[in-house]
Design a protein around this motif. Structure first.
Motif, PDB file in Angstrom:
ATOM      1  N   LYS A   1      32.894  42.946  81.204  1.00 47.11           N
ATOM      2  CA  LYS A   1      33.251  44.029  82.137  1.00 47.11           C
ATOM      3  C   LYS A   1      33.673  43.466  83.495  1.00 47.11           C
ATOM      4  O   LYS A   1      34.713  43.869  84.048  1.00 47.11           O
ATOM      5  CB  LYS A   1      32.068  44.980  82.302  1.00 47.11           C
ATOM      6  N   ASN A   2      32.893  42.553  84.046  1.00 47.32           N
ATOM      7  CA  ASN A   2      33.229  41.994  85.354  1.00 47.32           C
ATOM      8  C   ASN A   2      34.510  41.168  85.300  1.00 47.32           C
ATOM      9  O   ASN A   2      35.282  41.145  86.264  1.00 47.32           O
ATOM     10  CB  ASN A   2      32.076  41.147  85.880  1.00 47.32           C
TER      11      ASN A   2
ATOM     12  N   GLU B   1      37.103  41.752  83.325  1.00 48.56           N
ATOM     13  CA  GLU B   1      38.225  42.688  83.324  1.00 48.56           C
ATOM     14  C   GLU B   1      38.447  43.276  84.715  1.00 48.56           C
ATOM     15  O   GLU B   1      39.590  43.421  85.162  1.00 48.56           O
ATOM     16  CB  GLU B   1      38.003  43.808  82.312  1.00 48.56           C
ATOM     17  N   ASP B   2      37.369  43.560  85.418  1.00 48.01           N
ATOM     18  CA  ASP B   2      37.501  44.076  86.788  1.00 48.01           C
ATOM     19  C   ASP B   2      38.205  43.053  87.680  1.00 48.01           C
ATOM     20  O   ASP B   2      39.062  43.420  88.501  1.00 48.01           O
ATOM     21  CB  ASP B   2      36.126  44.400  87.371  1.00 48.01           C
TER      22      ASP B   2
END
Length: 275
Positions: A90-91, A93-94
């Motif tokens: 997730k991080n 992709e952010d």
């Protein structure tokens, strides 16, 4: 044979072996390190790829504009320089989305190429390639076909290939992204010749001979960090081995690169891959 030349444009204190020891008060020295390098590339009419850290681009947009205007390719080096193992899916992709937005707002173009901090793409986080494809990337240059304490995928191909979504060491002719692994030469085992510490460590005669040998079959990709070619980069106390790896040969790295520019033809990664 035209080879690829690349620079990981980051702060000196984000290097993996340095970041835990960097002082609170520090000068980033980005401008001082980069402009002599740009002059050197102009001198030899050579274009390169700069994989830029998102947070550095935020601070120095004029520098990124200058690099782009000179005809160099701007790629992504993530936002924070945390490894993919630290970030998680997730991080990561952010960070990709954030860095893409920053670079596009500065240059008017979305980056086509990515290099992971500390070459941290391997089979434990192969999801990263799907995220890159989703965000418009055409190639990655993060896989190092060696094994060190910090990184490496020793069984990976040594030539450009399209990684399988199930195993990044396997070529899939229908794969949606090209992997351009960091260059090695085989002497029983894979010996890195791609740049960085290895360029600073190895004699220039060996490097030139190795590149010529590899060029009989394929192009090579050279990488360097501007901070490691700048003699006045701030040095901090490190454990003995880390200090050797980080600072050995810094004073001669710039002249070594110039020697390579005299001896070989280089282009941005994008052009070598025909993108």
């Amino acid at each position: 044979m035209i080879n690829a030349l690349s620079f990981d444009l980051e702060y000196w204190y984000t290097a993996e072996l340095v970041c835990r020891f960097a002082p609170d008060e520090k000068e980033d020295q980005v401008i001082e390190a980069v402009y002599p390098l740009l002059d050197l590339l102009d001198k030899y009419d050579t274009k390169a790829t700069f994989f830029v850290l998102g947070k550095l681009a935020e601070k120095y947009p004029e520098l990124i504009i200058e690099i782009s205007k000179k005809g160099h390719e701007i790629g992504s080096h993530s936002y924070s320089h945390k490894t993919l193992h630290e970030l998680g899916m997730k991080n990561f992709e952010d960070e990709i989305e954030k860095t893409n937005s920053i670079l596009k707002s500065i240059t008017g173009k979305s980056p086509l190429g990515f290099r992971a901090p500390t070459f941290s793409i391997d089979n434990t986080n192969k999801w990263a390639l799907d995220i890159l494809v989703k965000n418009g990337y055409k190639y990655d240059s993060s896989v190092f076909p060696v094994k060190t304490n910090l990184y490496g995928v020793p069984d990976a191909p040594v030539f450009s290939y399209c990684p399988s979504k199930d195993d990044i060491t396997v070529h899939d002719p229908d794969g949606p992204i090209i992997e351009y692994p960091l260059s090695v030469i085989k002497f029983g085992i894979n010996i890195p010749i791609a740049g960085g510490f290895y360029l600073r460590l190895l004699p220039i005669s060996f490097l030139k001979s190795a590149i010529n040998r590899v060029n009989m079959k394929r192009s090579v990709v050279i990488y360097m960090h501007p901070w490691e070619m700048y003699s006045y980069t701030q040095k901090v106390p490190l454990p003995l081995i880390s200090r050797f790896i980080t600072y050995y040969g810094v004073d001669s790295a710039f002249s070594k690169l110039e020697n390579l520019l005299k001896s070989f033809k280089f282009s941005p990664v994008r052009e070598v891959l025909g993108l």
